[in-house]
Design a protein around this motif. Sequence first.
Motif, mmCIF file in Angstrom:
data_model
loop_
_atom_site.group_PDB
_atom_site.id
_atom_site.type_symbol
_atom_site.label_atom_id
_atom_site.label_comp_id
_atom_site.label_asym_id
_atom_site.label_seq_id
_atom_site.Cartn_x
_atom_site.Cartn_y
_atom_site.Cartn_z
ATOM 1 N N PHE A 238 0.817 -1.218 0.000
ATOM 2 C CA PHE A 238 0.000 0.000 0.000
ATOM 3 C C PHE A 238 0.853 1.272 0.000
ATOM 4 C CE2 PHE A 238 -3.071 -3.102 1.595
ATOM 5 C CZ PHE A 238 -4.196 -2.770 0.865
ATOM 6 N N ALA A 239 2.158 1.127 -0.239
ATOM 7 C CA ALA A 239 3.049 2.291 -0.185
ATOM 8 C C ALA A 239 2.624 3.420 -1.126
ATOM 9 C CB ALA A 239 4.491 1.863 -0.468
ATOM 10 N N PRO A 240 2.255 3.147 -2.385
ATOM 11 C CA PRO A 240 1.819 4.256 -3.247
ATOM 12 C C PRO A 240 0.599 4.986 -2.695
ATOM 13 C CG PRO A 240 2.333 2.309 -4.558
ATOM 14 C CD PRO A 240 2.331 1.874 -3.129
ATOM 15 N N ILE A 242 -0.202 5.192 0.483
ATOM 16 C CA ILE A 242 0.254 5.935 1.657
ATOM 17 C C ILE A 242 0.900 7.246 1.223
ATOM 18 C CG2 ILE A 242 1.860 5.922 3.597
ATOM 19 C CD1 ILE A 242 1.434 2.857 3.733
ATOM 20 N N ARG A 243 1.740 7.190 0.187
ATOM 21 C CA ARG A 243 2.386 8.416 -0.300
ATOM 22 C C ARG A 243 1.344 9.425 -0.781
ATOM 23 N NH1 ARG A 243 6.170 8.946 -5.646
ATOM 24 N NH2 ARG A 243 4.211 8.212 -6.544
ATOM 25 N N GLU A 244 0.354 8.959 -1.550
ATOM 26 C CA GLU A 244 -0.692 9.858 -2.038
ATOM 27 C C GLU A 244 -1.470 10.465 -0.870
ATOM 28 O OE1 GLU A 244 -4.720 9.835 -4.827
ATOM 29 O OE2 GLU A 244 -3.622 7.977 -4.478
ATOM 30 N N SER A 245 -1.768 9.653 0.146
ATOM 31 C CA SER A 245 -2.510 10.141 1.304
ATOM 32 C C SER A 245 -1.724 11.210 2.055
ATOM 33 C CB SER A 245 -2.841 8.981 2.247
ATOM 34 O OG SER A 245 -3.688 8.038 1.613
ATOM 35 N N LEU A 246 -0.403 11.045 2.106
ATOM 36 C CA LEU A 246 0.430 12.030 2.779
ATOM 37 C C LEU A 246 0.530 13.319 1.966
ATOM 38 C CD1 LEU A 246 3.277 9.659 4.003
ATOM 39 C CD2 LEU A 246 1.577 10.778 5.449
ATOM 40 N N VAL A 274 6.517 13.094 7.915
ATOM 41 C CA VAL A 274 5.905 13.044 6.581
ATOM 42 C C VAL A 274 6.989 12.975 5.506
ATOM 43 C CG1 VAL A 274 4.529 14.318 4.894
ATOM 44 C CG2 VAL A 274 3.796 14.221 7.284
ATOM 45 N N ARG A 275 7.985 13.862 5.614
ATOM 46 C CA ARG A 275 9.076 13.855 4.627
ATOM 47 C C ARG A 275 9.781 12.507 4.604
ATOM 48 N NH1 ARG A 275 10.328 19.671 5.708
ATOM 49 N NH2 ARG A 275 11.200 18.937 7.674
ATOM 50 N N MET A 276 10.062 11.984 5.778
ATOM 51 C CA MET A 276 10.773 10.713 5.856
ATOM 52 C C MET A 276 9.981 9.594 5.182
ATOM 53 S SD MET A 276 12.036 8.629 9.256
ATOM 54 C CE MET A 276 10.355 8.364 9.842
ATOM 55 N N LEU A 277 8.685 9.512 5.462
ATOM 56 C CA LEU A 277 7.861 8.463 4.865
ATOM 57 C C LEU A 277 7.788 8.608 3.345
ATOM 58 C CD1 LEU A 277 5.006 8.390 7.518
ATOM 59 C CD2 LEU A 277 6.368 6.402 6.832
ATOM 60 N N VAL A 278 7.548 9.827 2.864
ATOM 61 C CA VAL A 278 7.442 10.047 1.417
ATOM 62 C C VAL A 278 8.760 9.723 0.726
ATOM 63 C CG1 VAL A 278 7.143 11.805 -0.372
ATOM 64 C CG2 VAL A 278 5.561 11.712 1.562
ATOM 65 N N HIS A 279 9.868 10.189 1.285
ATOM 66 C CA HIS A 279 11.168 9.930 0.651
ATOM 67 C C HIS A 279 11.522 8.446 0.687
ATOM 68 C CE1 HIS A 279 12.381 14.383 1.357
ATOM 69 N NE2 HIS A 279 11.870 14.208 0.163
ATOM 70 N N TRP A 280 11.169 7.761 1.757
ATOM 71 C CA TRP A 280 11.413 6.311 1.843
ATOM 72 C C TRP A 280 10.603 5.582 0.787
ATOM 73 C CZ3 TRP A 280 7.860 2.468 3.748
ATOM 74 C CH2 TRP A 280 8.418 1.198 3.911
ATOM 75 N N ILE A 281 9.347 5.957 0.612
ATOM 76 C CA ILE A 281 8.499 5.312 -0.395
ATOM 77 C C ILE A 281 9.021 5.616 -1.795
ATOM 78 C CG2 ILE A 281 6.185 5.311 -1.419
ATOM 79 C CD1 ILE A 281 5.123 5.808 1.468
ATOM 80 N N ALA A 283 11.975 6.094 -2.613
ATOM 81 C CA ALA A 283 13.227 5.343 -2.805
ATOM 82 C C ALA A 283 12.965 3.850 -2.982
ATOM 83 C CB ALA A 283 14.160 5.573 -1.619
ATOM 84 N N GLY A 284 11.671 3.470 -3.059
ATOM 85 C CA GLY A 284 11.327 2.073 -3.286
ATOM 86 C C GLY A 284 10.828 1.350 -2.064
ATOM 87 N N ALA A 285 10.658 2.058 -0.937
ATOM 88 C CA ALA A 285 10.193 1.458 0.319
ATOM 89 C C ALA A 285 11.007 0.211 0.674
ATOM 90 C CB ALA A 285 8.703 1.133 0.250
ATOM 91 N N PRO A 286 12.350 0.324 0.761
ATOM 92 C CA PRO A 286 13.184 -0.863 1.008
ATOM 93 C C PRO A 286 12.960 -1.464 2.392
ATOM 94 C CG PRO A 286 14.486 1.152 1.185
ATOM 95 C CD PRO A 286 13.154 1.558 0.661
#
Length: 647
Positions: A238-240, A242-246, A274-281, A283-286
Amino acid sequence: MRAGLLAAAALALVASSAFILADQAAAEREPVSVEIPTRVDDFRLVDHTGFAQSLRRLTDVKAIVLMTQVNGDADSRVAAKSLEALHQQHADVEFLMLNSSIADTRPEIAAEAAAQGYTIPVMDDDLQLAGEQLGVTYAGEVFVLEPRMLRVLYHGPAGEPLAAALADIEAGRPVANADVAGSGTSIAFPQRGQRAQHARISYAKDIAPVLEAKCVTCHQEGGIGPFAMSEYAIVKQFAPMIRESLRTDTMPPWHPDPLIGKFKHDASLTGDQVRMLVHWIEAGAPRGEGADPLAAVKHTAPEWPLGKPDLVMDIPSFALPPSGEIQYQYPTAANPLAEGRWVKAATLMPGDRRGVHHILAGYIPGVPLAGPASASQWEANYGEYAVGGESFQVPQGMGIFLPPGGHMGFQMHYTPYGKEAVDSSKMALYFYPEGEMPERIMRHTVIADNFIELPPNTDKHKEIAYLTFPKEAKLYSVFLHTHYRGQAGRLDMILPDGTKQELINLPRYDFNWQRTYDFVEPIVVPAGAKLVATYFYDNSVRNASNPAPDEKVIWGDQSWEEMHYTSIYYEWTDERVGQEADATKQMRAMRVMGMLDDSLDDRIQVAEIRGRFTPLLKPRFAELDKDGDGGIDAEEMKAANIPLFGR
């Protein structure tokens, strides 16, 4: 357990903050190449007026023009003047400005907008996520977007190149010069181009603790969320979303403007989170190394969030049809208490979350009168539920008395959802121990305007209402409520000397997630002060939830009608248990004044009379205006003997 989760989240935030600082240092050392995207993702940002702006809703125009703005910058000011001129020439184009400068705060942006006379909203990109994805590099840079797919139609400076691009778009031609070189004051983006560093953000140490502390409350087995964050694989899937929701600020569902008021149970994420989650996602949500904290503990939503209740009352069941209009239901349940008790908390638990829009509860002495046991029969209120709502709790030392016997009345708003269902909702009550009583009394009332009129095809329509407090009080919580067309809302206090104090601002209203907001510190409301509720409504095609943008809309119970309803809990500061001094009825008696007096001058002018009050007041206006000052004041209003609508 919650304290442990919050501590873990705090440690994760410290780690991510250190990581961000390292990224900033790297950004200063290494040049970053910027690529302009062919299309952009939707985002929602608060503008300099405190109103939320988003791209996806702007479907009724030919183009969206975004221009970067920086406070005090000469290039930015020149470009903004050019943009204002084009704004006047192109009614079928939406113009917005975007401030991604780290140095500029929203109050400073508002001051700059006022000083420069901007009529175009300036969005505060405080986290720089919008500017990052657009590829912003300089002040005065322009992006023209196609509204439906958000494709980039033009990129370059303002002025003549932009004017030519808009001429092409309005003529239905491809933009001849779609990418024009431009220059201006550079805007720094320290996190840009750091994807390799973002890929090193630890899921186990940085990401999962934040999700566990802020998201799992809803996203767990039995929770209200559509999926459970039970392990990394689910988060990755659900990472995409989550990013859209943020980016669109829809999750976590916490809507108050962070610059106005402080509230308990704050469910929002910090900017760094928020920045950390978006940038992690991005980067491919490793997955990275380390055990999975979300999989280590099985999270299950409790039946009762406040623990075992002292009393559970079954609300009579109701059979929902698959479609059609359901009038409000007013079931009652006999109160089994043989002795009165002081209530300190309550939970209204919907049986069918899809079908229950809201539940209100209030005490009815004796046997309910014939007909619907509506709120007009209630003597006290014991909380309210709407989608996303939580339990109702009063501060220590306060309570609401529940007498013995009588009945609990409920207002049930049901919404069919395509299939037959049976709702069996419940109410849980939590009492002070027997023999113990609070010192102070929590009171409840509503600020409402039953006479709102939303013109058709109108965006950002404004309606206000107020209550004047006859003596000093303390305000503890507020619940703002409208229906499908609700767009934004706020509550302000106007002090007797005319000073305005902002109490809460919801830059956007979410019909699908409504809750009560409890102030960290109660707000002192002096005698003579007004609590003013202001709502904005979108009765246009931009509102995807609007069932009929071509119709005028007035107050009504159904969701396709509208409301202007603000529920507040407060205490009279001179009132104590055993020394009751309730002035609520006195305050409610002048509610009509607050519904009609849009100028807030304590007088109703002819132009302010509307709706059902028109035949009641307009023919008698000269008669009621005894002092001939052109307005009906409070004393003259009492003589009018106008019936009070609602409680």
